[in-house]
Design an enzyme around this catalytic site. Structure first.
Site, PDB file in Angstrom:
ATOM      1  N   TYR A  25      -2.147   0.331  10.765  1.00  0.00           N
ATOM      2  CA  TYR A  25      -2.113  -0.155   9.389  1.00  0.00           C
ATOM      3  C   TYR A  25      -0.827   0.271   8.693  1.00  0.00           C
ATOM      4  O   TYR A  25      -0.191  -0.516   7.976  1.00  0.00           O
ATOM      5  CB  TYR A  25      -3.328   0.376   8.632  1.00  0.00           C
ATOM      6  CG  TYR A  25      -3.415  -0.073   7.190  1.00  0.00           C
ATOM      7  CD1 TYR A  25      -3.497  -1.427   6.859  1.00  0.00           C
ATOM      8  CD2 TYR A  25      -3.423   0.869   6.157  1.00  0.00           C
ATOM      9  CE1 TYR A  25      -3.579  -1.832   5.535  1.00  0.00           C
ATOM     10  CE2 TYR A  25      -3.511   0.466   4.833  1.00  0.00           C
ATOM     11  CZ  TYR A  25      -3.588  -0.884   4.531  1.00  0.00           C
ATOM     12  OH  TYR A  25      -3.667  -1.283   3.214  1.00  0.00           O
ATOM     13  N   SER A  36       0.863  -1.179   0.000  1.00  0.00           N
ATOM     14  CA  SER A  36       0.000   0.000   0.000  1.00  0.00           C
ATOM     15  C   SER A  36       0.900   1.231   0.000  1.00  0.00           C
ATOM     16  O   SER A  36       2.080   1.148   0.357  1.00  0.00           O
ATOM     17  CB  SER A  36      -0.881  -0.007   1.258  1.00  0.00           C
ATOM     18  OG  SER A  36      -1.510   1.247   1.455  1.00  0.00           O
TER      19      SER A  36
END
Length: 266
Positions: free
Chosen positions: A158, A145
């Site tokens: 995250y 990501s």
């Protein structure tokens, strides 16, 4: 569409895709199947996996499902034991939980994200490497990501997990240097899928809808799948170390345009 990699007289190459039952993983399975791969979709929910297998078969592709929980060593070992060869591994299983500040973070959620995004990927790589080492097309694609390289408020757990994913990928590439195995890190930005934001926000559908509200053409799962198909389809000596993919509306994790964009007619 990319030319098929298969020859009638040759074995069809095999791609294992974790988190293959929904979203980006399912889109990657469909894309690689179109390119001539037999796709093995792995995940925890048999019904979702079977739906992807049926979808691939309806387009004349070849697919099979393997129930696999990447946080469970026995589950990963059993899934890998069912493969006699492997050409491409796509580590896609992962996800985000929560949007709280660091001081309010739920450490159980942080542990769960680390277990899936980092340890899960490592566990699958360890199981897959003996098979990949026998392949002329050996490729590992990790779906990380932009959180793997940029931080933002409310994303501490995250972001830390995805930084871990990307660091493991970079380290693995160094350690496999001299072998024929490509190691690729794909880092998407905002991708509008059915489950990502919904899961992150604990099932809050209205909150999940607000994440994408007003964004003109966020990425969708098929966009990421096209990029995976591209990097996998390159000649074996070509390694795309890192690919960052964002919609035009997103300049950075914290810089998002909400409103129409004046797309010109081609």
């Amino acid at each position: 569409m990319t030319e098929s990699l298969t020859d009638p007289d040759e074995l069809r190459p095999i791609a294992l895709i974790t988190g293959g039952g929904t979203g980006i993983g399912a889109a990657i399975a469909r894309r690689l199947a179109r390119d001539g791969f037999e796709v093995v979709v792995a995940g925890r929910r048999r019904d979702k996996l079977d739906a992807v297998v049926a979808d691939v078969a309806s387009a004349d592709g070849v697919a099979r499902a393997v129930v696999m929980d990447v946080t469970d060593a026995g589950s990963v070992e059993a899934g890998a034991a069912g493969l006699d060869r492997l050409d491409v591994l796509v580590n896609n299983a992962g996800g985000a939980l929560g949007v709280t500040r660091v001081e309010d973070g739920d450490l159980e959620q942080w542990q769960q994200m680390y277990a899936t995004n980092v340890l899960g990927s490592v566990r699958v790589v360890q199981a897959a490497l003996p098979l990949l080492r026998r392949s002329a097309r050996a490729t590992i694609v990790d779906i990380s990501s932009i959180a793997g390289e940029r931080v933002y408020e409310g994303g501490g757990g995250y972001v830390a997990a995805k930084h871990g994913t990307s660091v493991v990928t970079e380290t693995l590439r160094l350690e496999l240097n001299g072998e024929n195995i490509r190691v690729i890190d794909i880092r998407p930005g905002m991708v509008h899928t059915e489950e990502f934001a919904l899961t992150r926000l604990g099932g809050d559908q209205a909150g999940a809808d607000r994440v994408y509200a007003g964004v003109d053409r966020p990425l969708v799962a098929d966009d990421v799948a096209e990029c995976v198909g591209f990097v996998v389809g390159l000649p074996q000596h070509v390694n795309i170390d890192t690919m960052v993919i964002k919609p035009v509306a997103q300049a950075a994790p914290w810089k998002l345009h909400r409103g129409p964009i004046d797309w010109k007619e081609a």
